[in-house]
Design a protein around this motif. Structure first.
Motif, PDB file in Angstrom:
ATOM      1  N   TYR A 225      42.810  35.700  39.505  1.00 31.32           N
ATOM      2  CA  TYR A 225      43.433  36.257  40.698  1.00 31.32           C
ATOM      3  C   TYR A 225      43.078  35.492  41.965  1.00 31.32           C
ATOM      4  N   PHE A 272      36.470  42.847  38.032  1.00 29.31           N
ATOM      5  CA  PHE A 272      37.881  42.648  37.705  1.00 29.31           C
ATOM      6  C   PHE A 272      38.774  43.500  38.596  1.00 29.31           C
ATOM      7  N   MET A 276      41.579  42.248  41.103  1.00 33.91           N
ATOM      8  CA  MET A 276      42.981  42.570  40.876  1.00 33.91           C
ATOM      9  C   MET A 276      43.598  43.176  42.131  1.00 33.91           C
ATOM     10  N   ARG A 287      50.089  41.510  47.335  1.00 36.78           N
ATOM     11  CA  ARG A 287      51.467  41.365  46.887  1.00 36.78           C
ATOM     12  C   ARG A 287      52.314  42.527  47.385  1.00 36.78           C
TER      13      ARG A 287
END
Lengths: 439, 293
Positions: A225, A272, A276, A287
């Motif tokens: 990422y 993680f 993310m 995003r």
């Protein structure tokens, strides 16, 4: 608990230093090697290999009746390789699919290992207790001699990666290209497999058979990422692996009866999850923000152009319009319209006139610009791509939001500074209004 | 019934119910999802027990179904929203959920009646002692009734949905074009797998459930030409593995469930080498030059 924590990080206990450095080294080597599996889209093979190591460990113990790390490591490596080649054989030479082959090797080898483990537990051999700790890992059980051997093995697998970095990268990212360059692909694949098997086998002591897959998989999934370049991702993998190794060593010290593997997975999951959500560029949050911003921009520009088109029909560019008038021309959700009006008011593109709205000078310029993009593109498509005039509108609807002034100039020059679009309407000039008069 | 017969009955029922859904999983290329589910239902078991404090069959089934569906959903979510490869997302989801379950068990040891090691390889030898009562009468081991229930449910599921399952197993897009709701059938299958896993769990543990889901089904896959014969054969292989495995374990005095999985693997290798159309033996035969008289 807190005291123990402080004691651990004071590093006064020499055993703590050994366990900690071993865990960090093992964590980073599994993290780095796991990324090669990830990029070859074979992430789950790590899971199968870790399970395949179990019968090797148990067989070595039954045969030699010793817990010598060399013997145990050797047994594990041999049975890992047998498992690996069995998978490879099934995929290449029988109709068994890859995922089934993985699951078969994983469960069969694990069953053999468990069978031997339960068999050993009923035998009368000294030194047999604690053999089952390999299932879930136990970092605190490491002693100095173990750490030295495991550390050397971890360094060996990292050295292989560093020495043959270019070749390994090629066969990982583009196997066929590597083949066409004349690289001995089978050899380097075997070398890579060896390095992976080595790091899986030595990682078992800390992470455990069952959750080894996580130690291979999480660091690279998280690292992906943050970056698009392989060296950068590998560095991140090493870092994340080291953090999880240190964390599990710490937990193992605080609560010796706890298995370390699961805690390591929870640490890694946290890393993680953060990656993310919050990583720039590829993170979910960024995003989401980016798509929202784009959608809002599209709505605003559509609204401005609708104002312009209505005003154009009325031949008066500062006419006040009701939101219903806008909706009669453009299909838009009322909610989206309300929000868009609010944003345009804030940016001074339109102004309120009782219950109506009209374009400000700034808004008019912006609306003209977008209309110009739209009509120029329509003209370009009809003239240069021979698309019928009634079919160019939808494409222009999309392109008007992404054209830049530079592209606009080139299209305009290419078409010889046109003044009319294919539907016979005027293409607004690129010169801005100042004080109600075109400069 | 005697102790030995109960164990054999439990092992066979476990083999049958696993083989039935396993065949479908293998055809859909979802063997590793079976692996993932067999790990994550543990979390369902633990959570259900912690919340309700009971070990009744309904509570366990509810927990398993819920966590099974969460696993499948999370995997899809990571795959789509997290832009992660399919197999990587499977690996991440199941290791995480399993780790949480193991931590819960080790933190609340004593309060939860599940042992860390037994959750991996179970203890079928003790299953006959854990009996249930019906109207005040002892009617036999809990595991037996649970597995019987699930085996019947699986059988009904496959018989009723045979045409749908066949369509999505071989060509999901065709099934969608024929107007079947592929997602519904998919989640129904996942539910059945979760149920099968959780009911086999106590007897044989997580990894050996995977063995029984995958190995007999793949053995049958090697030699069968239709889905019908594949399902029948995988059930037969599972029964053969269960019975021979039990006697192997008795002979070697080791874990029964591990021995059953080993026998399943042994049968698989036997078929792979000697009987399958692409076996070593067949290829050697074919490569012999044709002799002219």
């Amino acid at each position: 608990m807190v005291n123990l924590f402080i004691e651990f990080w004071h590093l006064t206990d020499p055993n703590v230093v050994w366990v900690l450095s071993g865990a960090i080294l093992l964590g980073s080597s599994t993290g780095v090697l796991g990324s090669f599996l990830f990029f070859r889209k074979r992430s789950l093979i790590g899971d199968a290999l870790a399970h395949a190591a179990l019968p090797g460990v148990m067989s070595a113990f039954i045969l030699f009746q010793t817990r010598d790390p060399f013997v145990i490591l050797g047994g594990a490596i041999v049975s890992c390789f047998i498992g690996f080649f069995f998978i490879d054989y099934m995929v290449k030479h029988t109709k068994i699919k890859e995922d089934s082959a993985l699951a078969i090797v994983l469960s069969l080898f694990f069953a053999i290992g468990i069978f031997e483990l339960t068999y050993i537990q009923k035998l009368d051999i000294a030194d047999k207790s604690g053999l089952d700790k390999i299932l879930f890992g136990q970092a605190a059980a490491l002693v100095q001699s173990d750490v030295i051997i495991l550390g050397i093995a971890a360094l060996l697998s990292l050295t292989i990666v560093v020495l043959f970095y270019d070749r390994l990268r090629l066969i990982t990212l583009d196997r066929q290209f590597a083949q066409s360059l004349g690289i001995n692909v089978p050899f380097y694949e075997l070398l890579l497999t060896f390095a992976i098997v080595l790091s899986v086998v030595i990682g078992l002591q800390i992470f455990g058979v069952v959750l080894m897959a996580a130690a291979l998989l999480f660091p690279v999934a998280a690292g992906r990422y943050w970056s698009d370049s392989l060296p950068c991702i590998l560095m991140l993998c090493a870092l994340f692996g080291a953090i999880s190794g240190a964390a599990s060593a710490n937990i193992s010290y605080l609560a010796p009866q706890m298995p370390t593997g699961p805690w390591m997975v929870v640490t890694l999951s946290l890393i993680f999850f953060i990656s993310m959500c919050f990583a720039p560029n590829r993170g979910a949050l960024m995003r989401y923000l980016r798509t929202t911003r784009n959608r809002n921009k599209t709505h605003d520009e559509n609204l401005l152009r609708t104002f312009y088109v209505i005003c154009e029909r009325l031949s008066s560019y500062h006419e006040s319009l009701a939101p219903e008038q806008v909706l009669s021309v453009r299909n838009m959700g009322t909610n989206a319209l309300r929000k868009s009006i609010k944003r345009l008011l804030k940016h001074g593109m339109i102004e309120r006139d009782n219950t109506l709205y009209r374009l400000t000078e700034k808004g008019l310029n912006e609306a003209e610009k977008i209309t110009r993009y739209h009509r120029l593109w329509e003209l370009y498509l009809t003239n240069r791509a021979n698309i019928p005039a009634q079919m160019v509108h939808d494409s222009a609807e999309n392109v008007e939001h992404v054209l830049t002034p530079e592209l606009e100039h080139r299209i305009s020059d290419e078409l010889g500074t046109p003044v009319q679009d294919p539907h016979g309407r005027v293409i607004p000039s690129s010169d801005p209004f100042v004080g109600g008069i075109r400069s | 019934m005697t102790h030995e017969l109960w164990i054999l009955a439990i092992a066979c029922l476990m083999g049958i119910s696993c083989a039935l859904v396993g065949a479908l999983m293998v055809l859909r290329k979802m063997a590793m999802i079976g692996d993932a589910l067999s790990h994550t239902v543990l979390l369902g078991l633990v959570l259900a027990f912690m919340i309700t404090g009971s070990r009744s069959i309904t509570v366990m089934f509810m927990g398993a179904i819920l966590v099974g569906l969460i696993t499948v959903f999370l995997t899809d979510f990571l795959n789509r929203m997290g832009k992660l490869q399919k197999d990587a997302s499977i690996g991440i989801v199941f290791t995480f959920l399993f780790a949480v379950a193991v931590i819960l068990i080790s933190v609340y040891t004593g309060e939860i009646d599940i042992d860390q090691d037994h959750l991996l390889y179970g203890e079928i030898a003790f299953a006959p002692f854990d009996t249930i009562e019906w109207n005040g009468r002892d009617i036999g081991p809990r595991a037996f009734w649970m597995l019987l229930l699930v085996a019947i449910a699986n059988l009904v599921f496959i018989t009723v949905g045979y045409r749908y399952l066949q369509a999505i197993a071989f060509n999901a897009s065709l099934a969608a074009a024929l107007g079947m709701t592929v997602n519904l059938i998919h989640y129904a299958l996942m539910t059945m797998v979760s149920l099968t896993t959780v009911s086999s769990f106590e007897a044989v543990g997580a990894i050996l459930v995977v063995a029984m889901l995958v190995i007999p089904a793949n053995t049958a896959y090697l030699i069968s030409k239709s889905m019908y014969s594949m399902i029948i054969l995988s059930v037969l292989f599972a029964i053969a593995a269960s019975i021979s495995g039990y006697y192997l374990a008795v002979w070697a005095d080791a874990s029964i469930s591990a021995a059953i999985a080993m026998m399943a693997g042994f049968i698989f290798i036997l078929v792979l080498v000697f009987f399958s159309p692409d076996s070593l033996l067949h290829r050697i035969k074919q490569s012999r030059p044709i002799q002219c008289p």
